[in-house]
Every structure is written in C-alpha cells, then in structure tokens.
Design a protein around this motif. Structure first.
Motif: not given
Length: 185
Positions: A129-130, A144, A146, A160, A162, A185
């Motif tokens: 997602r990021k 990071s 899911r 979550d 990372t 995260g």
C-alpha cells in the motif's frame, strides 16, 4: 605577370600547408584526449526494472530513487506472495540479489520458512500500500501493506505487514544488504 602570381600562390600554399599541419596535430591530440575521457567515463544505463513504469537510471555504484524503490517493492512482492508450489522458486529469484554478508543467514531462514509453508500448506499474499524511505538512509525502504495467510481449511488471517529492505548498487547490479519483516505498519 603570371610568374609573380604563381609565386604568390605557391607562398600562399606553403603557408596554408603549414597551418593545416598545425591544425592536424591539434586534432590528433584532441582525439586522443577525447578517447581517454570516453574510456574512463562510467556509462549510465537507462532501464525499466520490475514494478517500475517510468524510466530510471543506474550507473556503476548508484541509481535513481525510482530504480531502488522499484527493487525494494519487487523484493517485498516476491517474499510476500508465496504458495507451497512457488516457495522453492523464491530462493532462485533472491540468490543473485543477496549480499554475501547476509546470504547464509537469509538462505537458512528462507529454507526453514519454505519447509513450514509446505508442511502447513499455507498461501501468503501481500498487497503493498505504501513505500517510504528512511530519512538519512536513501537505500533503506519500508514497504507496508496488507498480508493475507490462507491455510488448507480456507480460513484467512489478515494483518498489516511491513518489509524493510536495504538495497545498494554495486557494479550496475542491485544488492540486498538487509531484509526484515514485521507485523504492523
């Protein structure tokens, strides 16, 4: 009258010839200098690595931000999307990218996890997602997203996750210097 014109022309030709000789020597010297500079200059390659849709550049020991970021994303995707059938392939993918400093520890841990995935018949999926960079460390990335773990019963566990990836460029090649994963995260 013609002899006077011929004399002026011959003298002019001699001067012109001398000027061209000097220019020729200057061009030979400049060509040698250009050759030396061209042979000693590092070349920059423009490429498009996995997970990157824009142009990036890489030279012998550095690369554009988008290039290293794309490789960090690629590593997270490879490590985060595993099935019992693809588990062994991960080592084949990661082997050429690993730094000698972390190679053995990484391979030992990977083989242990591959055995667990096969034994438990678990499928892992990761949706990034990021991606962020560590301030002050331009080669350290946090990817990071899911993560979903599905067992043979079909029950899904979501969390979550990372992935921390440090990538350096050595001889035009991305080298993974550090990899870690944690919940959250």
């Amino acid at each position: 009258m013609l002899s006077k014109l011929f004399g002026n022309t011959a003298a002019g030709l001699k001067k012109e010839n001398a000027t061209f000789k000097v220019l020729l020597y200057a061009m030979v010297v400049s060509n040698l200098l250009l050759t030396i500079v061209a042979l000693n200059k590092e070349s920059i390659q423009t490429i498009t690595p996995p997970t990157l849709v824009e142009q990036a550049w890489v030279d012998e020991n550095s690369a554009s931000e988008s290039y290293t970021e794309a490789w960090a994303m690629y590593v997270a995707l490879v490590l985060g999307n595993v099935t019992p059938g693809t588990a062994e392939m991960i080592q084949t993918i990661m082997d050429p990218l690993l730094s000698p400093d972390i190679y053995q520890a990484f391979v030992n841990l990977l083989q242990k996890q591959v055995a667990e995935i096969r034994r438990d018949r678990v499928t892992l999926k990761f949706e990034p997602r990021k991606i962020t960079r560590e301030p002050g460390k331009p080669n350290l990335f946090y990817v990071s997203g899911r993560s979903t773990m599905e067992g043979p019963t079909g029950k899904k566990e979501r969390e979550d996750r990372t992935y921390v990836v440090e990538i350096k460029i050595k001889r035009y090649k991305p080298i993974i210097e550090f990899v870690e994963t944690y919940k959250g995260g």
